[in-house]
Design a protein around this motif. Structure first.
Motif, mmCIF file in Angstrom:
data_model
loop_
_atom_site.group_PDB
_atom_site.id
_atom_site.type_symbol
_atom_site.label_atom_id
_atom_site.label_comp_id
_atom_site.label_asym_id
_atom_site.label_seq_id
_atom_site.Cartn_x
_atom_site.Cartn_y
_atom_site.Cartn_z
ATOM 1 N N THR A 35 -67.084 14.351 -68.599
ATOM 2 C CA THR A 35 -67.151 13.815 -69.963
ATOM 3 C C THR A 35 -67.017 12.305 -70.037
ATOM 4 O O THR A 35 -67.486 11.702 -70.994
ATOM 5 C CB THR A 35 -66.055 14.443 -70.855
ATOM 6 N N ASN A 36 -66.375 11.700 -69.051
ATOM 7 C CA ASN A 36 -66.164 10.256 -69.065
ATOM 8 C C ASN A 36 -66.648 9.631 -67.768
ATOM 9 O O ASN A 36 -65.850 9.259 -66.921
ATOM 10 C CB ASN A 36 -64.674 9.919 -69.247
ATOM 11 N N PRO A 37 -67.941 9.517 -67.593
ATOM 12 C CA PRO A 37 -68.409 8.918 -66.347
ATOM 13 C C PRO A 37 -67.914 7.478 -66.230
ATOM 14 O O PRO A 37 -68.122 6.661 -67.113
ATOM 15 C CB PRO A 37 -69.929 8.985 -66.449
ATOM 16 N N ASP A 38 -67.222 7.217 -65.140
ATOM 17 C CA ASP A 38 -66.650 5.895 -64.912
ATOM 18 C C ASP A 38 -67.761 4.943 -64.500
ATOM 19 O O ASP A 38 -68.482 5.184 -63.545
ATOM 20 C CB ASP A 38 -65.575 5.993 -63.833
ATOM 21 N N LYS A 39 -67.864 3.857 -65.195
ATOM 22 C CA LYS A 39 -68.932 2.901 -64.901
ATOM 23 C C LYS A 39 -68.687 2.148 -63.594
ATOM 24 O O LYS A 39 -69.575 1.545 -63.038
ATOM 25 C CB LYS A 39 -69.080 1.929 -66.057
ATOM 26 N N LYS A 40 -67.439 2.195 -63.085
ATOM 27 C CA LYS A 40 -67.122 1.501 -61.839
ATOM 28 C C LYS A 40 -67.514 2.299 -60.600
ATOM 29 O O LYS A 40 -67.635 1.732 -59.527
ATOM 30 C CB LYS A 40 -65.627 1.190 -61.783
ATOM 31 N N THR A 41 -67.693 3.588 -60.747
ATOM 32 C CA THR A 41 -68.100 4.400 -59.593
ATOM 33 C C THR A 41 -69.583 4.722 -59.699
ATOM 34 O O THR A 41 -70.111 4.929 -60.782
ATOM 35 C CB THR A 41 -67.305 5.719 -59.510
ATOM 36 N N ASN A 42 -70.204 4.787 -58.556
ATOM 37 C CA ASN A 42 -71.632 5.086 -58.568
ATOM 38 C C ASN A 42 -71.861 6.594 -58.673
ATOM 39 O O ASN A 42 -70.932 7.393 -58.553
ATOM 40 C CB ASN A 42 -72.321 4.484 -57.335
ATOM 41 N N VAL A 43 -73.083 6.971 -58.877
ATOM 42 C CA VAL A 43 -73.443 8.369 -59.096
ATOM 43 C C VAL A 43 -73.122 9.210 -57.874
ATOM 44 O O VAL A 43 -72.630 10.333 -58.000
ATOM 45 C CB VAL A 43 -74.941 8.482 -59.465
ATOM 46 N N ALA A 44 -73.357 8.694 -56.683
ATOM 47 C CA ALA A 44 -73.095 9.454 -55.462
ATOM 48 C C ALA A 44 -71.614 9.794 -55.325
ATOM 49 O O ALA A 44 -71.255 10.932 -54.993
ATOM 50 C CB ALA A 44 -73.573 8.680 -54.245
ATOM 51 N N THR A 45 -70.757 8.834 -55.615
ATOM 52 C CA THR A 45 -69.315 9.074 -55.532
ATOM 53 C C THR A 45 -68.870 10.089 -56.569
ATOM 54 O O THR A 45 -68.076 10.990 -56.278
ATOM 55 C CB THR A 45 -68.539 7.758 -55.727
ATOM 56 N N ARG A 46 -69.387 9.952 -57.783
ATOM 57 C CA ARG A 46 -69.058 10.901 -58.846
ATOM 58 C C ARG A 46 -69.496 12.307 -58.485
ATOM 59 O O ARG A 46 -68.759 13.269 -58.658
ATOM 60 C CB ARG A 46 -69.730 10.448 -60.145
#
Length: 90
Positions: A35-46
């Motif tokens: 629900t809260n994608p962190d803008k500091k982490t990239n998509v691969a890490t998420r």
């Protein structure tokens, strides 16, 4: 989570409480990622974190089912094997 040597009603209830607490935590963490994608982490890490939490949740649900239906020594061994596997994921 630690290995289980034997089950009585009290031990089973305590283990189920521990599993439920861990499940609540993992579900909350997964929900935060979704629900809260962190803008500091990239998509691969998420995606890596998301799949890790999803796998842990599945294993915990399986352990929970095994604990609830545990009645023999073989069932207890299966629970311990699943706990060992879960601990390798953490």
């Amino acid at each position: 989570m630690n290995k289980v040597l034997f089950f009585n009603n009290e031990g089973k209830a305590k283990l189920l409480n521990v599993i439920n607490e861990i499940l609540r935590t993992k579900n909350r963490l997964l929900m935060l990622i979704l629900t809260n994608p962190d803008k500091k982490t990239n998509v691969a890490t998420r995606n890596k974190k998301q799949s890790k939490y999803e796998e842990q949740i599945i294993v915990l649900e399986n352990i929970k089912q095994l604990v609830e239906s545990c009645s023999t020594r073989e069932d207890l061994e299966s629970v311990n094997n699943m706990i060992r596997y879960y601990n390798t994921l953490s």
